[in-house]
Design an enzyme around this catalytic site. Structure first.
Site, PDB file in Angstrom:
ATOM      1  N   ASN A   1       3.383  -9.256  41.313  1.00  0.00           N
ATOM      2  CA  ASN A   1       4.578  -8.981  42.122  1.00  0.00           C
ATOM      3  C   ASN A   1       5.820  -9.249  41.282  1.00  0.00           C
ATOM      4  O   ASN A   1       5.763  -9.898  40.229  1.00  0.00           O
ATOM      5  CB  ASN A   1       4.563  -9.895  43.359  1.00  0.00           C
ATOM      6  CG  ASN A   1       5.289  -9.285  44.546  1.00  0.00           C
ATOM      7  OD1 ASN A   1       5.473  -8.084  44.629  1.00  0.00           O
ATOM      8  ND2 ASN A   1       5.726 -10.116  45.464  1.00  0.00           N
TER       9      ASN A   1
ATOM     10  N   GLY B   1       2.604  -6.060  44.798  1.00  0.00           N
ATOM     11  CA  GLY B   1       3.847  -5.543  45.368  1.00  0.00           C
ATOM     12  C   GLY B   1       3.975  -5.678  46.865  1.00  0.00           C
ATOM     13  O   GLY B   1       4.523  -4.792  47.512  1.00  0.00           O
ATOM     14  N   THR B   2       3.494  -6.790  47.400  1.00  0.00           N
ATOM     15  CA  THR B   2       3.666  -7.009  48.844  1.00  0.00           C
ATOM     16  C   THR B   2       4.230  -8.400  49.087  1.00  0.00           C
ATOM     17  O   THR B   2       3.849  -9.358  48.417  1.00  0.00           O
ATOM     18  CB  THR B   2       2.341  -6.785  49.618  1.00  0.00           C
ATOM     19  OG1 THR B   2       2.565  -7.065  51.003  1.00  0.00           O
ATOM     20  CG2 THR B   2       1.187  -7.607  49.088  1.00  0.00           C
TER      21      THR B   2
ATOM     22  N   ASN C   1       0.991   1.086  52.147  1.00  0.00           N
ATOM     23  CA  ASN C   1       1.980   2.142  51.925  1.00  0.00           C
ATOM     24  C   ASN C   1       1.571   3.425  52.627  1.00  0.00           C
ATOM     25  O   ASN C   1       0.404   3.825  52.594  1.00  0.00           O
ATOM     26  CB  ASN C   1       2.155   2.388  50.426  1.00  0.00           C
ATOM     27  CG  ASN C   1       2.711   1.177  49.713  1.00  0.00           C
ATOM     28  OD1 ASN C   1       3.215   0.261  50.361  1.00  0.00           O
ATOM     29  ND2 ASN C   1       2.608   1.146  48.395  1.00  0.00           N
TER      30      ASN C   1
ATOM     31  N   HIS D   1      -1.913   1.200  57.139  1.00  0.00           N
ATOM     32  CA  HIS D   1      -0.754   1.472  58.012  1.00  0.00           C
ATOM     33  C   HIS D   1      -0.521   2.972  58.191  1.00  0.00           C
ATOM     34  O   HIS D   1       0.573   3.385  58.570  1.00  0.00           O
ATOM     35  CB  HIS D   1       0.509   0.793  57.455  1.00  0.00           C
ATOM     36  CG  HIS D   1       0.463  -0.698  57.574  1.00  0.00           C
ATOM     37  ND1 HIS D   1       1.365  -1.537  56.935  1.00  0.00           N
ATOM     38  CD2 HIS D   1      -0.374  -1.523  58.249  1.00  0.00           C
ATOM     39  CE1 HIS D   1       1.080  -2.797  57.227  1.00  0.00           C
ATOM     40  NE2 HIS D   1       0.025  -2.818  58.016  1.00  0.00           N
TER      41      HIS D   1
ATOM     42  N   CYS E   1      -4.464  20.068  71.864  1.00  0.00           N
ATOM     43  CA  CYS E   1      -4.376  20.025  73.334  1.00  0.00           C
ATOM     44  C   CYS E   1      -3.063  20.609  73.851  1.00  0.00           C
ATOM     45  O   CYS E   1      -2.885  20.763  75.058  1.00  0.00           O
ATOM     46  CB  CYS E   1      -4.571  18.595  73.855  1.00  0.00           C
ATOM     47  SG  CYS E   1      -3.146  17.510  73.563  1.00  0.00           S
TER      48      CYS E   1
HETATM   49  P1  OAD Z   1       8.181  -5.695  51.535  1.00  0.00           P
HETATM   50  O1  OAD Z   1       9.445  -4.929  51.399  1.00  0.00           O
HETATM   51  O2  OAD Z   1       8.066  -6.692  52.616  1.00  0.00           O
HETATM   52  O3  OAD Z   1       7.854  -6.442  50.156  1.00  0.00           O
HETATM   53  C1  OAD Z   1       7.913  -5.757  48.926  1.00  0.00           C
HETATM   54  C2  OAD Z   1       7.462  -6.692  47.838  1.00  0.00           C
HETATM   55  O4  OAD Z   1       7.439  -5.965  46.624  1.00  0.00           O
HETATM   56  C3  OAD Z   1       8.350  -7.916  47.628  1.00  0.00           C
HETATM   57  O5  OAD Z   1       7.549  -9.080  47.500  1.00  0.00           O
HETATM   58  C4  OAD Z   1       9.085  -7.611  46.317  1.00  0.00           C
HETATM   59  O6  OAD Z   1       9.345  -8.787  45.544  1.00  0.00           O
HETATM   60  C5  OAD Z   1       8.067  -6.737  45.612  1.00  0.00           C
HETATM   61  N1  OAD Z   1       8.661  -5.788  44.663  1.00  0.00           N
HETATM   62  C6  OAD Z   1       9.841  -5.114  44.737  1.00  0.00           C
HETATM   63  N2  OAD Z   1      10.004  -4.322  43.676  1.00  0.00           N
HETATM   64  C7  OAD Z   1       8.923  -4.488  42.879  1.00  0.00           C
HETATM   65  C8  OAD Z   1       8.510  -3.957  41.626  1.00  0.00           C
HETATM   66  N3  OAD Z   1       9.235  -3.069  40.951  1.00  0.00           N
HETATM   67  N4  OAD Z   1       7.329  -4.374  41.113  1.00  0.00           N
HETATM   68  C9  OAD Z   1       6.562  -5.281  41.770  1.00  0.00           C
HETATM   69  N5  OAD Z   1       6.903  -5.817  42.961  1.00  0.00           N
HETATM   70  C10 OAD Z   1       8.061  -5.429  43.513  1.00  0.00           C
HETATM   71  O7  OAD Z   1       7.002  -4.595  51.632  1.00  0.00           O
HETATM   72  P2  OAD Z   1       5.489  -4.783  52.119  1.00  0.00           P
HETATM   73  O8  OAD Z   1       4.963  -6.122  51.766  1.00  0.00           O
HETATM   74  O9  OAD Z   1       4.743  -3.587  51.664  1.00  0.00           O
HETATM   75  O10 OAD Z   1       4.719  -1.941  57.779  1.00  0.00           O
HETATM   76  O11 OAD Z   1       5.676  -4.688  53.677  1.00  0.00           O
HETATM   77  C11 OAD Z   1       4.538  -4.739  54.505  1.00  0.00           C
HETATM   78  C12 OAD Z   1       4.742  -3.878  55.717  1.00  0.00           C
HETATM   79  O12 OAD Z   1       6.000  -4.205  56.327  1.00  0.00           O
HETATM   80  C13 OAD Z   1       4.882  -2.400  55.444  1.00  0.00           C
HETATM   81  O13 OAD Z   1       3.642  -1.740  55.305  1.00  0.00           O
HETATM   82  C14 OAD Z   1       5.600  -1.903  56.654  1.00  0.00           C
HETATM   83  C15 OAD Z   1       6.674  -2.983  56.735  1.00  0.00           C
HETATM   84  O14 OAD Z   1       7.206  -3.204  57.978  1.00  0.00           O
HETATM   85  C16 OAD Z   1       4.925  -1.132  58.846  1.00  0.00           C
HETATM   86  O15 OAD Z   1       5.861  -0.341  58.916  1.00  0.00           O
HETATM   87  C17 OAD Z   1       3.910  -1.301  59.933  1.00  0.00           C
END
Ligand code: OAD
Length: 228
Positions: free
Chosen positions: A196, A170-171, A87, A104, A134
């Site tokens: 999650n 939460g990923t 995040n 990130h 710079c």
């Molecule tokens: P995602 O949007 O891909 O996934 C979010 C996850 O959180 C999912 O598995 C949901 O089921 C879960 N979720 C949603 N609401 C929730 C809640 N209230 N409690 C628990 N879980 C919940 O997000 P990330 O996995 O963080 O990178 O995405 C990874 C990367 O993709 C980010 O850092 C970003 C994005 O592109 C860059 O921008 C480089």
């Protein structure tokens, strides 16, 4: 001695009002990530990219940590915990975390694409901004875009090789290298837990499913009472 590595993603901050990326209505259903989260997109239209992150920064500035952030910080204060987050918000710090590895990058930092300087981002970044070091008009958010190297991989690798527990919170486990940390942990024989809303495609030894603000405090409470 137990050593816990916790990887968090957008689901940790969802209940603080910050959107996730891939859920229904998520950021990548509203924006083309190739336009706003790649070096090529920035080269094509820097104003569009800065606007996108200016909006994210404004949203993050108005957000408060939820019970899941507070629970992870409580665990960090009582145990040996490395908090690794994908995040770009600073809600773990706002909850009192003393050390967070932002793999990130961070919305509240700016960097210079010309000289690499880094400084606190102003609330609104503009293409006419100059680097304070710079003077180049090459400032950008200090975030990691697709095709760029995440921050701190050596430290994460070292921590994973010594971890006694790996936790993903939460990923969705769709973006590498973070998505592969569970495989590295498991290859080392380290137990893994997923916290999650729903099961991701990753293979974990254990999982708790529901809103982070409920399941994370419950899980932290159990860890702290099991291993006094
Ligand atoms: P995602 O949007 O891909 O996934 C979010 C996850 O959180 C999912 O598995 C949901 O089921 C879960 N979720 C949603 N609401 C929730 C809640 N209230 N409690 C628990 N879980 C919940 O997000 P990330 O996995 O963080 O990178 O995405 C990874 C990367 O993709 C980010 O850092 C970003 C994005 O592109 C860059 O921008 C480089």
């Amino acid at each position: 001695m137990e050593k816990i590595v916790i990887l968090s993603g957008a689901g940790l901050s969802a209940e603080s009002g910050l959107g996730t990326f891939r859920d229904e209505g998520g950021l990548w259903t509203q924006y083309d990530l190739a336009d706003v989260a790649t070096p090529e997109g920035f080269a094509r239209d820097p104003g569009k990219v800065l606007d996108f992150y200016n909006e994210r920064r404004a949203n993050a500035a108005g957000a408060r940590p939820n019970a899941a952030h507070h629970a992870l910080v409580r665990l960090q204060h009582e145990r040996d915990v490395l908090l690794v987050t994908q995040n770009v918000d600073s809600l773990l710090e706002a909850a009192g975390a003393r050390d967070v590895l932002h793999m990130h990058g961070r919305l509240d930092r700016a960097t210079c694409a010309a000289c690499g300087a880094s400084w606190p981002a102003p609330p609104v970044m503009s293409v006419s901004d100059r680097c304070p070091d710079c003077g180049a008009r090459a400032t950008r958010p200090d975030v990691v875009w697709f095709g760029e190297m995440p921050v701190g991989l050596d430290r994460i690798d070292a921590a994973l090789s010594q971890a006694t527990l790996f936790v993903a919170v939460g990923t969705s486990g769709t973006v590498y290298p973070a998505a592969g940390f569970v495989d590295l942990a498991r290859a080392n024989g380290t137990p893994s837990v997923e916290l999650n809303l729903e099961a991701s495609s990753g293979v974990f030894d254990d999982g708790r499913y529901g809103p982070a603000s409920e399941i994370v405090p419950a899980w932290v409470g159990k860890i702290l009472s099991d291993n006094r």
